[in-house]
Each structure stands twice: as C-alpha cells, then as structure tokens.
Enzyme design. Sequence first.
Site, PDB file in Angstrom:
ATOM      1  CB  THR A  99       9.904  -9.556  52.895  1.00 50.69           C
ATOM      2  OG1 THR A  99      10.066 -10.892  52.499  1.00 50.69           O
ATOM      3  CG2 THR A  99      10.681  -8.684  51.966  1.00 50.69           C
ATOM      4  N   GLY A 126      14.951  -5.040  61.404  1.00 46.10           N
ATOM      5  CA  GLY A 126      15.257  -6.424  61.763  1.00 46.10           C
ATOM      6  C   GLY A 126      15.282  -6.670  63.257  1.00 46.10           C
ATOM      7  CB  CYS A 153       9.824  -6.621  61.910  1.00 49.37           C
ATOM      8  SG  CYS A 153       8.661  -7.640  60.978  1.00 49.37           S
ATOM      9  CB  THR A 196      12.385  -8.085  59.331  1.00 50.58           C
ATOM     10  OG1 THR A 196      11.142  -7.797  58.684  1.00 50.58           O
ATOM     11  CG2 THR A 196      13.505  -7.387  58.600  1.00 50.58           C
TER      12      THR A 196
END
Length: 178
Positions: free
Chosen positions: A5, A161, A164, A167
């Site tokens: 997240t 995104g 990571c 993510t």
Amino acid sequence: MFEATTILGYKGDGIAVIGGDGQVTFGNTVLKGNATKIRTLYNGQILAGFAGSTADAFNLFDMFEKILENKKGDLLKSVIEFSKEWRKDRYLRRLEAMMIVLNTKHIFILSGTGDVVEPEDGKIAAIGSGGNFALSAARALDKHANLDAKTLVEESLKIAGELCIYTNTNIKLLTLEE
C-alpha cells in the site's frame, strides 16, 4: 503480515485529495491488484486512507467515524480524541495500521502507536511501503510543477508504483472541495 500500500494525501487551497494504489500483498505474493484503501467519512466531509493490516484498519475506520459523529465532523477535535482513546485501550495499541485523514482545512497521519502527526508543510502526507517515494514525488511536483491537486497525487502515486514492489499503479482517488 500484510505489506503493501501507498496512500498519499494532499491539501491545497480549498481542495483535498487522497489516493491509494490497489495492491494487497501477503509475504511475496500479490493477492489482489484492485483493492480500495481510501474512503469518505462523515457524510463525505472527510477523506481517509489506510495502510497496514486490513482488519485492523477497518476497526480504526469504524472507531474514528464514531468519534467524528460525536464531534460533529470537527477533524481536529476528532483526531485528538481518537489518540486519547487509542492510548487508553490495550487492544488498540496492538493494531498494525496507519491512517491519513484530511479535509480542506487539516491533514493528519494517525500512527499505529496512537500518535497524531500533522505534516510539517501542512499539505502532504504519505504512508505505507511506498510512502516515502510518493511523498518525495509530491513535494517535488508541488514545488516545481504547475499541476492541479488531483494530477499531482495521481502522478506521485504512479512514481511510487514504479519504484516500490509492494505498490502498483492501479490508483484510486477521492477529492473534496470547499
């Protein structure tokens, strides 16, 4: 333990935006790519997003929403009361979740230890595994690009995104305007 997240909140002049990615990870497995980790509270007057254990986050959402109702939607008073309640309750002190809550006037991070943190700049807050990537991108874009708030949050989350592994770029956004 659920990793994953990235949640990013941004408070501009008369506008608040929160966004989150859709990835849910358990260990080294992606369980879901289109989860919703953001929502509105108090009749659409407060934006909120969570990172951490999903079950714990839903408990925190429920508790915070009850406090918001009791405080008639006053975000500042609600986060203070929330922190007091969190620290009193031994069960809550073990919850593994964090939240960002904001409206057009305030933005706060609620930590897993019951701390309430208002970002130093009073504008941008990020949590989760990709939070530092999103925060860095948002600060740079806020300072050097002429983007509207919604685009700034979306682009910052896309950057997180890409960097990571917990993510993704399946981004959901919520906006609140005065």
